[in-house]
Design an enzyme around this catalytic site. Structure first.
Site, short mmCIF file in Angstrom:
data_model
loop_
_atom_site.label_atom_id
_atom_site.label_comp_id
_atom_site.label_asym_id
_atom_site.label_seq_id
_atom_site.Cartn_x
_atom_site.Cartn_y
_atom_site.Cartn_z
N LYS A 24 16.70 22.56 -11.74
CA LYS A 24 15.99 21.30 -11.93
C LYS A 24 16.82 20.20 -12.60
CE LYS A 24 12.33 20.24 -11.27
NZ LYS A 24 10.95 20.41 -11.74
N GLU A 70 9.78 9.07 -17.01
CA GLU A 70 8.39 9.48 -17.23
C GLU A 70 7.92 9.08 -18.62
OE1 GLU A 70 7.79 13.72 -15.82
OE2 GLU A 70 9.86 13.39 -15.23
N SER A 83 15.42 22.02 -16.77
CA SER A 83 14.24 22.82 -17.05
C SER A 83 14.65 24.08 -17.80
CB SER A 83 13.56 23.20 -15.73
OG SER A 83 12.80 24.37 -15.89
N HIS A 125 0.83 -1.22 0.00
CA HIS A 125 0.00 0.00 0.00
C HIS A 125 0.86 1.26 0.00
CE1 HIS A 125 -3.24 -2.80 1.21
NE2 HIS A 125 -2.33 -3.28 2.04
#
Ligand code: ARG
Length: 462
Positions: free
Chosen positions: A282, A289, A276, A155
């Site tokens: 960043k 992704e 970024s 979980h």
């Protein structure tokens, strides 16, 4: 005018011709198309259906066209409907009547099924190679970080400590199953439809076994209608790609979470990260992704073909032309995802201290303390309740189970002795999970050996 235009008076509407064309997609099958045609021509000559001289001219002509396409010298004509028309039309332009005899006893229906099966077999093998490279990266990382402990979760809540190597090997086993699915898809494609002609077989004495053998097919499809209309082998391939993409998406998700500031379990190498355009600080896990995101498209490819196939009457229908784009997309996508994930895993930095620090939170020893009492005779359900009370006490005091004095433990249950301290040590908790397939160091060493043997056995199938 198209090669089939004999019974037509008018040319095709230009926009509709483009609508019906598959050349932009199926020109990727040029090598398979030429192989199939060369095998067909050789068989026609061997059985006296065309002359040896014609077969020799066809063979040389096709070889030259293949070389031209390969070298980028071939100017594809958008007026050609598909790769079959483009190659055959060019052959006829180059060698005349001999070229016009190539299509004897053949239809584009068995031709395209042959090309697509040859393609599927090759691509399945490419994917099996990429699959093994990723498994290799996972097993190597598991070996390199053999003693690193992190919180195992259920979980997404801390549950019990596990070895990082055990966690990584779980993905290696998922991919092991994917390899077998790819091998099955390759086997499904390994049957020759050539000689089925349009749908019913032909009046020429074709030798289907000869062309199948020349093209390296293991079997000949026994029913001509099935031969031209079956695309199960592509569904098998895209299904295998879909399941594997789903596995890669799960791995990517963990890589993304683990590289967040909150977790800090891993640091991706710069080579597998992006920055970024506005925020100078960043470092993003874009590629993980993308692996996660691309899995959606691969599953879409599977659903797309299933829906295309549903309700098709026998035998060939032009709907089948829609089969290739999704299959090529699924295979190409999974292949790139595997190589990218392999690079990411083999170059990431594992922050063992951050993993261990998290494993010390969340009472990961609770099950072992309950087992300690159960082994002293307390029924496990009672032991569970006792430890539950102790966890509650820890939460009130803001401390860990290891911080509770023995007197407090004894107040909950008389069976506690000083040796309970041994139940609270993370490496000992891990090591104690000695069952086959468990996270104990020795069990994981056995598992590692099996994972390597499994990879070794799979590599012999390439
Ligand atoms: N381009 C077609 C396909 O991919 C080839 C077969 C066409 N056959 C036909 N009878 N129109 O399916």
């Amino acid at each position: 005018m198209a090669l089939w235009s004999g019974r037509f008076e008018e040319g095709q509407d230009a926009r509709t011709q483009r609508f019906g064309a598959s050349l932009p997609v199926d020109k990727a099958l040029f090598a398979q198309d030429i192989r199939g045609s060369r095998a067909h021509a050789a068989m026609l000559a061997a059985h006296g259906i065309i002359s040896e001289a014609d077969a020799a001219a066809i063979d040389a002509g096709l070889a030259a066209i293949g070389e031209d396409i390969e070298a980028g010298r071939f100017a594809f004509d958008a007026a050609d409907e598909d790769i079959h028309m483009a190659v055959e039309g060019e052959l006829i332009r180059r060698i005349g009547d001999a070229g016009a005899r190539l299509h004897t006893g053949r239809s584009r229906n068995d031709q395209v099924a042959t090309d697509t099966r040859l393609w599927a077999k090759e691509r399945a093998a490419d994917l099996m190679r990429a699959n093994l490279a990723l498994r290799e990266a996972l097993v190597e990382a598991a070996q390199a970080h053999a003693d690193v402990i992190l919180p195992g979760c259920t979980h997404l809540q801390h549950a019990q400590p596990v070895l990082l190597s055990h966690h990584l090997l779980a993905y290696a086993w998922m991919l092991s199953r994917d390899f077998k699915r790819l091998a099955q898809a390759r086997d499904a494609a390994d049957a020759s439809p050539l000689g089925a002609a349009a749908l019913a077989g032909t009046t020429y004495p074709l030798d289907r076994h000869m062309t199948a053998g020349a093209l390296g097919f293991a079997r000949v499809i026994p029913n001509s209608l099935d031969a031209v209309s079956d695309r199960d082998f592509l569904l098998d391939l895209i299904y295998a790609c879909s399941v594997s993409s789903m596995h890669l998406s799960r791995l990517a998700e963990e890589i993304i979470i683990w590289s967040s500031a909150e977790f800090g379990f891993i640091t991706l190498s710069d080579a597998f990260s992006t920055g970024s355009s506005i925020m100078p600080q960043k470092k993003n896990p874009d590629f993980a992704e993308l692996i996660r995101g691309k899995s959606g498209r691969v599953v879409g490819d599977l659903v797309g073909l299933l829906v295309t196939m549903k309700s098709l009457p026998l035998a060939y229908n032009k709907d089948l032309q829609e089969d290739k784009e999704g299959a090529m997309d699924a295979a190409g996508t999974l292949e790139e995802c595997c190589w990218c994930a392999a690079g990411m895993v083999s170059t990431m930095t594992v922050n063992a201290d951050a993993m261990l620090a998290q494993a010390q939170k969340g009472y990961l020893a609770a099950t072992d303390v309950a087992d300690y009492l159960a082994k002293k005779g307390l029924p496990f359900r009672r032991a569970h309740e006792v430890v539950g009370h102790l966890v509650h006490l820890c939460e009130q005091r803001g401390c860990d189970l290891a911080d509770l004095p023995l007197d407090d433990l004894k107040a909950e249950c008389e069976l506690f002795e000083a040796d309970v301290a041994g139940m609270l040590d993370l490496p000992a908790i891990v090591a104690a999970r000695t069952t086959y397939g468990g996270t104990g160091d020795e069990a994981v060493a056995v598992q590692m050996g099996e994972a390597r043997a499994d990879m070794e056995a799979d590599s012999t199938l390439l």
